[in-house]
Design a protein around this motif. Structure first.
Motif, PDB file in Angstrom:
ATOM      1  N   MET A   1       4.352  -3.731   2.589  1.00  0.00           N
ATOM      2  CA  MET A   1       3.749  -4.885   1.946  1.00  0.00           C
ATOM      3  C   MET A   1       2.963  -5.652   2.998  1.00  0.00           C
ATOM      4  O   MET A   1       3.537  -6.255   3.884  1.00  0.00           O
ATOM      5  CB  MET A   1       4.875  -5.765   1.377  1.00  0.00           C
ATOM      6  CG  MET A   1       4.455  -7.141   0.966  1.00  0.00           C
ATOM      7  SD  MET A   1       5.816  -8.248   0.467  1.00  0.00           S
ATOM      8  CE  MET A   1       6.808  -7.225  -0.561  1.00  0.00           C
ATOM      9  N   PHE A   3       0.636  -8.719   4.547  1.00  0.00           N
ATOM     10  CA  PHE A   3       0.671 -10.167   4.345  1.00  0.00           C
ATOM     11  C   PHE A   3      -0.292 -10.558   3.233  1.00  0.00           C
ATOM     12  O   PHE A   3      -1.412 -10.068   3.160  1.00  0.00           O
ATOM     13  CB  PHE A   3       0.288 -10.904   5.631  1.00  0.00           C
ATOM     14  CG  PHE A   3       0.192 -12.392   5.441  1.00  0.00           C
ATOM     15  CD1 PHE A   3       1.340 -13.165   5.475  1.00  0.00           C
ATOM     16  CD2 PHE A   3      -1.014 -13.003   5.199  1.00  0.00           C
ATOM     17  CE1 PHE A   3       1.265 -14.533   5.285  1.00  0.00           C
ATOM     18  CE2 PHE A   3      -1.101 -14.368   5.009  1.00  0.00           C
ATOM     19  CZ  PHE A   3       0.048 -15.140   5.049  1.00  0.00           C
ATOM     20  N   ARG A   4       0.179 -11.429   2.355  1.00  0.00           N
ATOM     21  CA  ARG A   4      -0.660 -12.054   1.334  1.00  0.00           C
ATOM     22  C   ARG A   4      -0.498 -13.560   1.499  1.00  0.00           C
ATOM     23  O   ARG A   4       0.624 -14.049   1.649  1.00  0.00           O
ATOM     24  CB  ARG A   4      -0.228 -11.642  -0.072  1.00  0.00           C
ATOM     25  CG  ARG A   4      -0.361 -10.156  -0.344  1.00  0.00           C
ATOM     26  CD  ARG A   4       0.041  -9.781  -1.767  1.00  0.00           C
ATOM     27  NE  ARG A   4       1.132 -10.538  -2.363  1.00  0.00           N
ATOM     28  CZ  ARG A   4       2.437 -10.263  -2.225  1.00  0.00           C
ATOM     29  NH1 ARG A   4       2.811  -9.233  -1.494  1.00  0.00           N
ATOM     30  NH2 ARG A   4       3.346 -10.999  -2.810  1.00  0.00           N
ATOM     31  N   PRO A   5      -1.576 -14.320   1.441  1.00  0.00           N
ATOM     32  CA  PRO A   5      -1.490 -15.765   1.692  1.00  0.00           C
ATOM     33  C   PRO A   5      -0.520 -16.520   0.788  1.00  0.00           C
ATOM     34  O   PRO A   5       0.032 -17.528   1.176  1.00  0.00           O
ATOM     35  CB  PRO A   5      -2.918 -16.264   1.476  1.00  0.00           C
ATOM     36  CG  PRO A   5      -3.768 -15.077   1.716  1.00  0.00           C
ATOM     37  CD  PRO A   5      -2.955 -13.891   1.273  1.00  0.00           C
ATOM     38  N   HIS A   6      -0.280 -16.011  -0.409  1.00  0.00           N
ATOM     39  CA  HIS A   6       0.577 -16.760  -1.335  1.00  0.00           C
ATOM     40  C   HIS A   6       1.944 -16.105  -1.524  1.00  0.00           C
ATOM     41  O   HIS A   6       2.568 -16.257  -2.567  1.00  0.00           O
ATOM     42  CB  HIS A   6      -0.140 -16.927  -2.678  1.00  0.00           C
ATOM     43  CG  HIS A   6      -1.427 -17.676  -2.540  1.00  0.00           C
ATOM     44  ND1 HIS A   6      -1.467 -19.023  -2.253  1.00  0.00           N
ATOM     45  CD2 HIS A   6      -2.708 -17.267  -2.587  1.00  0.00           C
ATOM     46  CE1 HIS A   6      -2.725 -19.408  -2.159  1.00  0.00           C
ATOM     47  NE2 HIS A   6      -3.500 -18.365  -2.345  1.00  0.00           N
ATOM     48  N   MET A   7       2.413 -15.420  -0.495  1.00  0.00           N
ATOM     49  CA  MET A   7       3.752 -14.830  -0.557  1.00  0.00           C
ATOM     50  C   MET A   7       4.784 -15.942  -0.590  1.00  0.00           C
ATOM     51  O   MET A   7       4.652 -16.942   0.111  1.00  0.00           O
ATOM     52  CB  MET A   7       4.023 -13.962   0.673  1.00  0.00           C
ATOM     53  CG  MET A   7       3.199 -12.713   0.778  1.00  0.00           C
ATOM     54  SD  MET A   7       3.492 -11.837   2.338  1.00  0.00           S
ATOM     55  CE  MET A   7       5.061 -11.059   1.974  1.00  0.00           C
ATOM     56  N   GLU A  11       9.744 -13.364  -0.523  1.00  0.00           N
ATOM     57  CA  GLU A  11       8.944 -12.156  -0.294  1.00  0.00           C
ATOM     58  C   GLU A  11       8.724 -11.933   1.200  1.00  0.00           C
ATOM     59  O   GLU A  11       8.775 -10.794   1.681  1.00  0.00           O
ATOM     60  CB  GLU A  11       7.596 -12.260  -1.005  1.00  0.00           C
ATOM     61  CG  GLU A  11       7.683 -12.175  -2.509  1.00  0.00           C
ATOM     62  CD  GLU A  11       6.371 -12.473  -3.202  1.00  0.00           C
ATOM     63  OE1 GLU A  11       6.143 -11.882  -4.266  1.00  0.00           O
ATOM     64  OE2 GLU A  11       5.571 -13.301  -2.693  1.00  0.00           O
ATOM     65  N   GLN A  12       8.495 -12.999   1.935  1.00  0.00           N
ATOM     66  CA  GLN A  12       8.304 -12.883   3.387  1.00  0.00           C
ATOM     67  C   GLN A  12       9.574 -12.364   4.046  1.00  0.00           C
ATOM     68  O   GLN A  12       9.520 -11.464   4.892  1.00  0.00           O
ATOM     69  CB  GLN A  12       7.915 -14.231   3.981  1.00  0.00           C
ATOM     70  CG  GLN A  12       6.542 -14.704   3.558  1.00  0.00           C
ATOM     71  CD  GLN A  12       6.243 -16.115   4.031  1.00  0.00           C
ATOM     72  OE1 GLN A  12       7.058 -16.765   4.677  1.00  0.00           O
ATOM     73  NE2 GLN A  12       5.054 -16.592   3.702  1.00  0.00           N
ATOM     74  N   GLY A  29      -1.225 -13.716   9.720  1.00  0.00           N
ATOM     75  CA  GLY A  29      -1.737 -13.960   8.378  1.00  0.00           C
ATOM     76  C   GLY A  29      -1.677 -15.422   7.991  1.00  0.00           C
ATOM     77  O   GLY A  29      -2.611 -15.959   7.384  1.00  0.00           O
ATOM     78  N   THR A  30      -0.591 -16.074   8.360  1.00  0.00           N
ATOM     79  CA  THR A  30      -0.449 -17.494   8.066  1.00  0.00           C
ATOM     80  C   THR A  30      -1.493 -18.309   8.816  1.00  0.00           C
ATOM     81  O   THR A  30      -2.104 -19.223   8.247  1.00  0.00           O
ATOM     82  CB  THR A  30       0.974 -17.974   8.429  1.00  0.00           C
ATOM     83  OG1 THR A  30       1.924 -17.204   7.672  1.00  0.00           O
ATOM     84  CG2 THR A  30       1.158 -19.443   8.139  1.00  0.00           C
ATOM     85  N   ALA A  33      -4.798 -17.941   7.134  1.00  0.00           N
ATOM     86  CA  ALA A  33      -4.842 -18.741   5.903  1.00  0.00           C
ATOM     87  C   ALA A  33      -5.047 -20.221   6.224  1.00  0.00           C
ATOM     88  O   ALA A  33      -5.814 -20.915   5.548  1.00  0.00           O
ATOM     89  CB  ALA A  33      -3.560 -18.538   5.097  1.00  0.00           C
TER      90      ALA A  33
END
Length: 66
Positions: A1, A3-7, A11-12, A29-30, A33
């Motif tokens: 998975m 990194f997605r900005p809205h995890m 999920e993290q 990633g953070t 963002a």
């Protein structure tokens, strides 16, 4: 998975625990963002990129020894 900005935090944690995401990847990633939104939001006075990445690297070492 990746990194997605809205995890979510859950999920993290799951991604870190499973090894799908490293602490450095999460922090990177953070930071990206934050940088992307900061010019619009202006919420941070100082963002310490280098310090955050260094602390993430240390956390990765600690997680590897658990």
């Amino acid at each position: 998975m990746p990194f997605r900005p809205h995890m979510t935090v859950l999920e993290q944690i799951a991604a870190l625990d499973s090894g799908e995401l490293s602490a450095v990847e999460l922090v990177t990633g953070t930071l990206h963002a934050i940088d992307a939104a900061e010019t619009t939001i202006g919420a941070y006075k100082i963002v310490r990129h280098e310090q955050a990445l260094a602390e993430a690297a240390v956390a990765e070492i600690g997680r590897a020894h658990v």
